[in-house]
Design a protein around this motif. Structure first.
Motif, PDB file in Angstrom:
ATOM      1  N   TYR A   1      21.589 -13.328 -16.109  1.00  0.00           N
ATOM      2  CA  TYR A   1      23.236 -13.623 -15.734  1.00  0.00           C
ATOM      3  C   TYR A   1      23.609 -14.599 -17.090  1.00  0.00           C
ATOM      4  O   TYR A   1      25.155 -13.978 -17.760  1.00  0.00           O
ATOM      5  CB  TYR A   1      23.280 -14.064 -14.787  1.00  0.00           C
ATOM      6  CG  TYR A   1      22.626 -13.547 -13.972  1.00  0.00           C
ATOM      7  CD1 TYR A   1      22.604 -12.352 -12.868  1.00  0.00           C
ATOM      8  CD2 TYR A   1      21.666 -14.370 -12.676  1.00  0.00           C
ATOM      9  CE1 TYR A   1      22.604 -12.101 -12.516  1.00  0.00           C
ATOM     10  CE2 TYR A   1      20.802 -13.551 -11.933  1.00  0.00           C
ATOM     11  CZ  TYR A   1      21.530 -12.855 -11.417  1.00  0.00           C
ATOM     12  OH  TYR A   1      20.477 -11.967 -10.232  1.00  0.00           O
TER      13      TYR A   1
ATOM     14  N   TYR B   1      21.164 -19.230  -5.807  1.00  0.00           N
ATOM     15  CA  TYR B   1      22.406 -18.571  -6.876  1.00  0.00           C
ATOM     16  C   TYR B   1      22.289 -17.484  -5.416  1.00  0.00           C
ATOM     17  O   TYR B   1      24.082 -17.000  -5.225  1.00  0.00           O
ATOM     18  CB  TYR B   1      21.758 -18.756  -8.281  1.00  0.00           C
ATOM     19  CG  TYR B   1      23.167 -17.156  -8.371  1.00  0.00           C
ATOM     20  CD1 TYR B   1      24.570 -17.368  -8.843  1.00  0.00           C
ATOM     21  CD2 TYR B   1      22.636 -15.717  -8.986  1.00  0.00           C
ATOM     22  CE1 TYR B   1      25.548 -16.730  -9.239  1.00  0.00           C
ATOM     23  CE2 TYR B   1      23.514 -15.031  -9.704  1.00  0.00           C
ATOM     24  CZ  TYR B   1      24.883 -15.210  -9.563  1.00  0.00           C
ATOM     25  OH  TYR B   1      25.669 -14.623 -10.055  1.00  0.00           O
ATOM     26  N   ASP B   2      21.641 -16.795  -5.592  1.00  0.00           N
ATOM     27  CA  ASP B   2      21.302 -15.633  -4.503  1.00  0.00           C
ATOM     28  C   ASP B   2      21.945 -16.027  -3.140  1.00  0.00           C
ATOM     29  O   ASP B   2      22.213 -14.918  -2.835  1.00  0.00           O
ATOM     30  CB  ASP B   2      19.754 -15.179  -4.727  1.00  0.00           C
ATOM     31  CG  ASP B   2      19.765 -14.400  -5.586  1.00  0.00           C
ATOM     32  OD1 ASP B   2      20.376 -13.857  -6.975  1.00  0.00           O
ATOM     33  OD2 ASP B   2      17.872 -14.373  -6.224  1.00  0.00           O
TER      34      ASP B   2
ATOM     35  N   LYS C   1      33.591 -18.875   2.105  1.00  0.00           N
ATOM     36  CA  LYS C   1      34.772 -18.932   1.133  1.00  0.00           C
ATOM     37  C   LYS C   1      35.813 -19.434   1.909  1.00  0.00           C
ATOM     38  O   LYS C   1      36.483 -20.299   1.293  1.00  0.00           O
ATOM     39  CB  LYS C   1      34.755 -17.735   0.179  1.00  0.00           C
ATOM     40  CG  LYS C   1      35.683 -16.558   1.004  1.00  0.00           C
ATOM     41  CD  LYS C   1      36.165 -15.153  -0.415  1.00  0.00           C
ATOM     42  CE  LYS C   1      36.231 -14.267   1.230  1.00  0.00           C
ATOM     43  NZ  LYS C   1      36.977 -13.047  -0.347  1.00  0.00           N
TER      44      LYS C   1
ATOM     45  N   SER D   1      34.212 -17.000 -10.306  1.00  0.00           N
ATOM     46  CA  SER D   1      33.492 -18.213 -10.571  1.00  0.00           C
ATOM     47  C   SER D   1      33.341 -19.351 -10.654  1.00  0.00           C
ATOM     48  O   SER D   1      34.111 -19.409  -9.483  1.00  0.00           O
ATOM     49  CB  SER D   1      33.924 -18.299 -12.445  1.00  0.00           C
ATOM     50  OG  SER D   1      34.732 -19.059 -12.429  1.00  0.00           O
TER      51      SER D   1
ATOM     52  N   ASN E   1      25.764 -15.890  -3.360  1.00  0.00           N
ATOM     53  CA  ASN E   1      26.422 -14.713  -3.218  1.00  0.00           C
ATOM     54  C   ASN E   1      26.484 -14.070  -2.675  1.00  0.00           C
ATOM     55  O   ASN E   1      27.346 -13.097  -1.609  1.00  0.00           O
ATOM     56  CB  ASN E   1      24.946 -14.051  -3.676  1.00  0.00           C
ATOM     57  CG  ASN E   1      25.975 -13.967  -5.457  1.00  0.00           C
ATOM     58  OD1 ASN E   1      27.373 -13.657  -5.525  1.00  0.00           O
ATOM     59  ND2 ASN E   1      25.587 -15.039  -6.538  1.00  0.00           N
TER      60      ASN E   1
ATOM     61  N   PHE F   1      28.614 -16.004   0.988  1.00  0.00           N
ATOM     62  CA  PHE F   1      30.107 -15.952  -0.205  1.00  0.00           C
ATOM     63  C   PHE F   1      31.210 -15.639   1.001  1.00  0.00           C
ATOM     64  O   PHE F   1      32.111 -16.157   0.998  1.00  0.00           O
ATOM     65  CB  PHE F   1      29.755 -15.839  -1.313  1.00  0.00           C
ATOM     66  CG  PHE F   1      31.907 -16.193  -1.876  1.00  0.00           C
ATOM     67  CD1 PHE F   1      31.990 -18.102  -2.372  1.00  0.00           C
ATOM     68  CD2 PHE F   1      32.888 -15.389  -2.395  1.00  0.00           C
ATOM     69  CE1 PHE F   1      33.066 -18.374  -2.334  1.00  0.00           C
ATOM     70  CE2 PHE F   1      33.760 -16.467  -2.982  1.00  0.00           C
ATOM     71  CZ  PHE F   1      33.534 -18.055  -2.952  1.00  0.00           C
ATOM     72  N   ASP F   2      31.641 -14.339   0.967  1.00  0.00           N
ATOM     73  CA  ASP F   2      32.323 -13.983   2.162  1.00  0.00           C
ATOM     74  C   ASP F   2      32.736 -14.621   3.273  1.00  0.00           C
ATOM     75  O   ASP F   2      33.509 -14.745   3.859  1.00  0.00           O
ATOM     76  CB  ASP F   2      31.643 -12.409   2.601  1.00  0.00           C
ATOM     77  CG  ASP F   2      31.902 -11.544   1.734  1.00  0.00           C
ATOM     78  OD1 ASP F   2      33.287 -11.652   0.456  1.00  0.00           O
ATOM     79  OD2 ASP F   2      31.921 -10.616   1.710  1.00  0.00           O
TER      80      ASP F   2
ATOM     81  N   ILE G   1      30.652 -15.724  -7.904  1.00  0.00           N
ATOM     82  CA  ILE G   1      30.053 -16.089  -7.269  1.00  0.00           C
ATOM     83  C   ILE G   1      30.742 -15.095  -6.149  1.00  0.00           C
ATOM     84  O   ILE G   1      31.917 -14.980  -6.066  1.00  0.00           O
ATOM     85  CB  ILE G   1      30.524 -17.175  -6.260  1.00  0.00           C
ATOM     86  CG1 ILE G   1      29.812 -18.040  -7.421  1.00  0.00           C
ATOM     87  CG2 ILE G   1      30.159 -17.571  -5.165  1.00  0.00           C
ATOM     88  CD1 ILE G   1      27.959 -18.617  -7.507  1.00  0.00           C
ATOM     89  N   GLY G   2      30.113 -13.865  -5.582  1.00  0.00           N
ATOM     90  CA  GLY G   2      31.105 -12.749  -4.870  1.00  0.00           C
ATOM     91  C   GLY G   2      31.134 -11.946  -5.578  1.00  0.00           C
ATOM     92  O   GLY G   2      30.750 -12.071  -6.611  1.00  0.00           O
ATOM     93  N   ASP G   3      32.407 -11.542  -4.896  1.00  0.00           N
ATOM     94  CA  ASP G   3      32.714 -10.335  -5.925  1.00  0.00           C
ATOM     95  C   ASP G   3      34.852 -10.936  -6.862  1.00  0.00           C
ATOM     96  O   ASP G   3      35.133 -10.441  -7.380  1.00  0.00           O
ATOM     97  CB  ASP G   3      33.776  -9.199  -5.219  1.00  0.00           C
ATOM     98  CG  ASP G   3      32.826  -8.754  -5.157  1.00  0.00           C
ATOM     99  OD1 ASP G   3      31.369  -8.407  -5.565  1.00  0.00           O
ATOM    100  OD2 ASP G   3      32.611  -8.251  -3.636  1.00  0.00           O
TER     101      ASP G   3
END
Length: 237
Positions: free
Chosen positions: A17, A219-220, A230, A33, A223, A226-227, A28-30
């Motif tokens: 990455y 990190y995984d 957030k 950052s 992600n 995150f939804d 992070i997510g879509d």
């Protein structure tokens, strides 16, 4: 209130990455950052100024963050030509910092109250305040204690609890002023020296949400989660 964000590392643990992006800019997510999330949180909590310590692919961070006006922050930059550790780049910019300020790694995802960490540090009289978090590690083996070739104790797959540094610190100019400018100087060097001097740091214990995005597993997880988190982390940003 002022924060120094350490964003100069190569992010080796997050390759591939970080082969083309500095670690604070990995997504992070879509939508965001990690650095964008941190800057939004600092602005929401009342910080007005940020110093970004950059190095590896630092031009990309400059291009993305700019002068900070997007977050109503004033952003300054300090560039590491050679790695200086955690505290080295902070020491080099002391003349532009207030007496008490926040220092943090640029790869943490948390809902900690950064402003409260700084307020607590400003009032506790300690040379350094360290935000800490309780982590558990499960050992996937039977653990033996031995003496004179005999097994004297055994635990099957124990879980070990310990406090870790979150990579978030309250710091004072007077703490760093005695140290040499321009030489590598890490968090570990500072803590060990403070302990040797009989001026120990103070703990800011935290039990909320925290992930070290520099670790691939975290990190995984960030992600994946995150939804659902957030809105809590960004509070309408």
């Amino acid at each position: 209130m002022h924060a120094v964000i350490l964003a100069g590392g190569k992010g080796i643990r997050l390759r591939p990455y970080t082969s083309r992006l500095p670690k604070p800019l990995v997504p992070i997510g879509d939508e965001f950052s990690i650095l964008e999330i941190v800057l939004s949180q600092l602005a929401q909590q009342g910080f007005s100024g940020v110093t970004l310590a950059i190095g590896y692919l630092g031009h990309l961070i400059r291009a993305f963050v700019g002068d900070g006006s997007r977050w109503n922050l004033t952003i300054e930059y300090v560039t590491e030509e050679e790695p200086l550790g955690t505290m080295g780049p902070v020491r080099g910019t002391l003349d532009r910092l207030p007496e008490h300020f926040l220092v943090m790694n640029g790869d943490v995802l948390t809902d900690i109250d950064y402003a409260d960490v700084l307020r607590r540090h400003s009032g506790n009289g300690a040379p350094l305040t360290v935000a800490t978090y309780r982590r558990e590690v499960r050992i996937d083996f039977g653990v033996l204690s031995t003496a004179e070739s005999r097994i004297v104790h055994f635990v099957e797959k124990p879980t070990i609890d310990y406090q870790v540094s979150m990579g978030i610190y309250g710091l004072s100019r007077s703490t760093l002023q005695p140290y040499t400018v321009g030489v590598p100087f890490g968090f570990d060097d500072l803590v060990l020296d403070l302990l040797a001097r009989g001026t120990p740091p103070v703990e800011y214990a935290f039990d909320g949400y925290w992930l070290d995005i520099g670790r691939p597993d975290d990190y995984d997880r960030a992600n994946a989660e995150f939804d659902s988190i957030k809105g809590h982390l960004l509070k309408g940003a």
